[in-house]
Design a protein around this motif. Structure first.
Motif, mmCIF file in Angstrom:
data_model
loop_
_atom_site.group_PDB
_atom_site.id
_atom_site.type_symbol
_atom_site.label_atom_id
_atom_site.label_comp_id
_atom_site.label_asym_id
_atom_site.label_seq_id
_atom_site.Cartn_x
_atom_site.Cartn_y
_atom_site.Cartn_z
ATOM 1 N N LEU A 196 0.809 -1.216 0.000
ATOM 2 C CA LEU A 196 0.000 0.000 0.000
ATOM 3 C C LEU A 196 0.844 1.269 0.000
ATOM 4 N N ARG A 197 2.125 1.159 0.272
ATOM 5 C CA ARG A 197 2.975 2.342 0.331
ATOM 6 C C ARG A 197 3.241 2.915 -1.059
ATOM 7 N N GLY A 198 3.174 2.066 -2.083
ATOM 8 C CA GLY A 198 3.375 2.530 -3.440
ATOM 9 C C GLY A 198 2.047 2.838 -4.111
ATOM 10 N N GLU A 199 1.971 2.543 -5.413
ATOM 11 C CA GLU A 199 0.732 2.750 -6.165
ATOM 12 C C GLU A 199 -0.182 1.559 -5.892
ATOM 13 N N ALA A 200 -1.101 1.721 -4.978
ATOM 14 C CA ALA A 200 -1.965 0.621 -4.553
ATOM 15 C C ALA A 200 -3.317 0.708 -5.238
ATOM 16 N N MET A 201 -3.862 -0.470 -5.599
ATOM 17 C CA MET A 201 -5.174 -0.495 -6.242
ATOM 18 C C MET A 201 -6.298 -0.158 -5.273
ATOM 19 N N ASP A 202 -6.061 -0.385 -3.971
ATOM 20 C CA ASP A 202 -7.120 -0.185 -2.987
ATOM 21 C C ASP A 202 -7.168 1.243 -2.443
ATOM 22 N N ILE A 203 -6.215 2.076 -2.819
ATOM 23 C CA ILE A 203 -6.233 3.494 -2.425
ATOM 24 C C ILE A 203 -6.267 4.312 -3.712
ATOM 25 N N ILE A 204 -7.441 4.834 -4.017
ATOM 26 C CA ILE A 204 -7.646 5.570 -5.265
ATOM 27 C C ILE A 204 -7.680 7.057 -4.952
ATOM 28 N N GLU A 205 -6.711 7.783 -5.488
ATOM 29 C CA GLU A 205 -6.649 9.232 -5.269
ATOM 30 C C GLU A 205 -7.123 9.952 -6.527
ATOM 31 N N MET A 206 -8.071 10.849 -6.354
ATOM 32 C CA MET A 206 -8.689 11.534 -7.493
ATOM 33 C C MET A 206 -8.599 13.046 -7.265
ATOM 34 N N ASP A 207 -8.139 13.755 -8.291
ATOM 35 C CA ASP A 207 -8.048 15.208 -8.225
ATOM 36 C C ASP A 207 -9.320 15.798 -8.824
#
Length: 546
Positions: A82-93
């Protein structure tokens, strides 16, 4: 490996690394420890205070299978994933994905369970940028999301969010980080970077960041590029384009002493040296606020400042008047907002410095309080020296000479009372004469109406004048201006507020019609009727010149 900016390199990864948001950190850790995870959170506050960073930390912590004291362990495979580009943490601008289509795509994908963790976390940054249609599309999902979904909305402008969104989120208000906390963290970063520094330079960076840790680290990054491994106070001043403290004290002294020449000379010196006028305005406002704080709250309120600076601020605060300082800050604040829309910032700066130094040329209530405070100070000083009080303002033009003579007469009338030990009554007389005479009050009222209500001002110009009568103010109109008299009667509340600002008293506003001016034939007829009634022997005719 490419260079990574300080604010990215030192982005906190655990709750223990977050600076200045202790209450929010404690609350989120308690929710994780107890398992009471809400479905939607709203993080709001100034820029650079840790909203997005804390959202990512929280997202990793709620997915960690073995959290330690509410924080992610950072050791397991899931934490590493999860520290890198994780599928379960989606960041949207939301600034660049603010349409209905993006939110519909989010709604379609939210039904799928998380890939590796317990929760799928959606972090929507700058959420206030979403369109109204996007908010409507998000509303239903936000109200009843799947059990595995958690929303974290972040914004700097919470007032732009619909009430329906606000009511469905747990709201956390991030505060600006204190100068002391930023300074302490910057010292840690600079030491880890192998740089030496002056404490005064670090404090200046912390104050310039205005409560944002990201801004502070960005400024520190520029300083390291410019200064190398030695960060000095002079170098930081040059990078920020601001003026040093000695210059601030000199400018503040000129404003406090109404020394317009010195203030304008300082402006010229700043501009000739290439200083930024906008930065200078913010700095002098901050300095005057510190002086006001020192005057009203004492040395303890300046604990975040170095001892030598705080001592000088207290000394300057003892010589300054609170009304003068508040008026100066207000005028500078107005000028700063005008600066963004003006093509000649030097004119704005010179104008506001001159206005601060010459309150006698202003007719607003705050300038009047400033002038009265100056008279009070002069009375106290002259009485202490055993000299009869005599105010001598510095006139500049015919209007100023008239005002100066009026103030002198007022103080001379007050002097015998002051010598008898009743200085308070003398000062009351000064205030009364400053705005209580019929002619002076009428002129002051016209000036305020011209500034604040032009239609009312244009109508009042047709009036014969005004006079005070008990707790009322009478405005007189000639018979031919009956329609204008009715208009002013409808604006009585507006005029009453302006009169209260001038006199400090609530006066009822009324209108009256003056007696009509008689033509010569009408006058002759009236005289004949009077002679007929009273007899010519009982009437004495008197020339108007007598």
């Amino acid at each position: 490996m490419s260079y990574k900016a300080l604010y990215r390199k030192w982005r906190p990864e655990f709750f223990r690394d977050v600076v200045g948001q202790e209450v929010i950190v404690r609350t989120l850790k308690a929710q994780i420890a107890s398992g009471h995870i809400a479905h939607a959170y709203l993080f709001t506050g100034p820029r650079g205070t840790g909203k997005t960073s804390l959202a990512k930390i929280f997202a990793r912590a709620i997915n960690c299978p073995q959290p330690e004291d509410g924080d992610a362990c950072g050791k397991c495979e899931l934490c590493a994933a999860l520290r890198g580009e994780a599928m379960d943490i989606i960041e949207m601008d939301a600034a660049s994905n603010n349409g209905v289509d993006e939110i519909r795509a989010l709604r379609e994908n939210i039904v799928f369970p998380p890939a590796v963790g317990r929760y799928k976390v959606y972090i929507i940054d700058e959420v206030h940028m979403l369109s109204q249609g996007a908010f409507n599309a998000l509303l239903k999902t936000l109200e009843e999301p799947p059990e595995h979904a958690v929303f974290i909305l972040a914004t700097t402008e919470v007032h732009k969010l619909p009430a329906t969104i606000l009511s469905r989120c747990q709201r956390f208000n991030f505060k600006s980080i204190s100068v002391a906390d930023i300074s302490e963290y910057l010292k840690k970063v600079l030491q880890a970077s192998g740089a030496s520094f002056e404490a005064q330079a670090v404090d200046l960076i912390a104050r310039s960041a205005e409560g944002g840790m990201r801004d502070a680290l960005s400024i520190a990054d520029m300083c390291l590029s410019y200064c190398g491994n030695q960060v000095s106070y002079e170098d930081v001043v040059n990078i920020l384009g601001t003026a040093d403290r000695d210059f601030m004290f000199k400018c503040a002294e000129a404003l406090i002493n109404s020394d317009a020449k010195s203030a304008l000379d300082a402006c010229a010196e700043l501009i000739d040296s290439g200083g930024d006028i906008g930065v200078f305005m913010r700095d002098i406002m901050s300095h005057l606020t510190d002086v006001l704080t020192a005057k009203l709250a004492g040395r303890e309120a300046l604990a975040a400042l170095p001892d030598d600076i705080a001592a000088r601020l207290c000394e300057q605060g003892q010589r300054a008047d609170a009304d003068r300082l508040m008026r100066a800050v207000e005028l500078l604040s107005q000028a700063e907002s005008e600066l963004k829309q003006h093509s000649r910032p030097r004119v704005i700066l010179s104008s506001v410095m001159a206005r601060i130094c010459t309150p006698r040329l202003e007719d607003d209530a705050q300038a009047l309080r400033d002038r009265i405070a100056t008279l009070e100070h002069e009375l106290d000083s002259l009485k202490a020296n055993g000299i009869a009080a005599r105010a001598q303002p510095e006139p500049a033009g015919e209007e100023d000479k008239r005002r100066a003579k009026k103030a002198e007469r007022s103080v001379n009338q007050a002097s015998p009372k002051a010598e008898k030990g009743s200085q308070g009554q003398a000062l009351a007389d000064v205030k009364k004469n400053a705005g209580g005479g019929s002619e002076e009050l009428w002129e002051a009222l016209l000036a305020r109406m011209r500034k604040n209500a032009m239609p009312v001002y244009m109508t009042l110009k047709s009036a014969e004048g005004g006079r005070r009568q008990d707790n009322a103010y009478i405005i007189m109109f000639a018979p031919e201006h009956e329609s204008k008299m009715k208009f002013i009667s409808g604006k009585a509340e507006i005029i009453s507020k302006e009169l209260e600002a001038l006199t400090g008293e609530a006066l009822a506003v009324r209108t009256e019609q003056t007696a009509p001016v008689l033509e010569k034939e009408e006058q002759d007829e009236l005289i004949a009727n009077i002679i007929d009634i009273f007899g010519e022997e009982n009437i004495h005719f008197k020339d108007s010149e007598e």
